[in-house]
Scaffold this motif. Sequence first.
Motif, short mmCIF file in Angstrom:
data_model
loop_
_atom_site.label_atom_id
_atom_site.label_comp_id
_atom_site.label_asym_id
_atom_site.label_seq_id
_atom_site.Cartn_x
_atom_site.Cartn_y
_atom_site.Cartn_z
N CYS A 45 -19.09 63.09 43.78
CA CYS A 45 -18.39 62.30 44.80
C CYS A 45 -16.98 62.86 44.98
N HIS A 47 -14.48 61.36 46.14
CA HIS A 47 -13.46 60.33 45.91
C HIS A 47 -13.19 60.13 44.42
N CYS A 48 -14.27 59.89 43.68
CA CYS A 48 -14.05 59.52 42.27
C CYS A 48 -14.63 60.53 41.29
N CYS A 83 -22.60 57.49 46.18
CA CYS A 83 -21.96 57.47 44.87
C CYS A 83 -22.32 56.16 44.16
N CYS A 86 -18.50 54.41 43.31
CA CYS A 86 -17.64 53.81 44.35
C CYS A 86 -18.38 53.56 45.67
ZN LIG Z 1 -17.41 57.87 44.05
#
Ligand SMILES: [Zn+2]
Length: 400
Positions: A45, A47-48, A83, A86
Amino acid sequence: MSTTPSLRPMFTFSGWIIENIDFDWETLQAFVNLRIDGRKQHFKCSHCGSSMGTMRTSERVVQDLPIGVLSTHLLFTAFQGRCAHCKTIETVTLPGLSPNAQATERLKTHVSHLCRYMPCDKIPEFINISGGTARRWDKEVLMKTLPSPTLDDLRALLIDEKSIGKGHNYLTVVLNADTGETLFLGEGKKKETLDQFLSSLTEEQKASIQCVGIDRGGSYQASVKQHLPNVAIVYDKFHIIANYNTVIDQIRRREWRLADEANKKFIKGQRFNLFRNPENLTPKRESALKELLAMNEDLSQAYILKDMLKQLWTYTYEACASKFLDNWILLAKETGIAELKKFAKGLDRAREGLLSYCRHRITSAKIEAFNGTIKRIVYKACGYNDLDYLYLKIRQEAAK
Ligand SMILES: [Zn+2]
């Protein structure tokens, strides 16, 4: 397949492997089959950083730069993942490609380059796409890559109306009088059209503007006075001489109506010669013009006065220019020619805007240059229906 390996560097996409390249010699197409490099790509992912589970896959065909005469397509499987941590949903596709792209950026950029030098409806002769697609991609690339116009520290503006096409569509054009940069292109020639542009400027941007060159007639004056009350208005040479040419043409037509058959034909063919600068005439045209002026008193006087009038824009001192203008107006009135007397009266009323040229020196050269290029651009942009696209093409041309 000894040729295949040498083509591979053309299709280097980080994280992806070329499985093979197929050729269809019947339809002149190449298909580059790509698959994701599982060893490198773990569907993280963005983002995270957690691992992502694959939700669905889709088979994609994306057009890429042609290999010679072969139109080329990239074939691959795009993944959509979710994901677990998140809940972000992401599509994994070739690097640099937007999720739903029909073509690679480099193909679009290439098409945009071609559109700079040829009309977009000629592109299908070189790339296997339609003219409309070429135009859409060109617009997309220009929107992304062309710098926006510089609206800070402007000193002088030139504002003009432009008639394009057969339907008398008018455009309002605003140029930086010093650099020639096109700052605005708007539909119509009303006060409101110019209001759109002037009201978009910040107070600071307005404050740096010292002068604006416009035509005497028209509706721009009201807009300038409203938005830029402290700015000097300059009636530039280009428009005044164009106005004067109209007067000469009125005289020519009047003379034509009075002439006998043989002379009618002769006068009719002279419109061009009367408007052109004498230094740009061929010897044949020059002698035809001389003959016309010798036999026609009114046209001859009007023509001599035109040459004189141009001197108005050579003065540095306003007092000298003013004296010259008085003299010119007097001479024009003394000819007794109705059309010239009327024009001279008009110049007298426009005195302030004419003389302010001495202080602000807005040359109309940029407008003349603009007029020269717009026709070419309308041709290359395949018409003028899409005003935003036309504006981008004009800015591209000016950025050279
Ligand atoms: Zn994520």
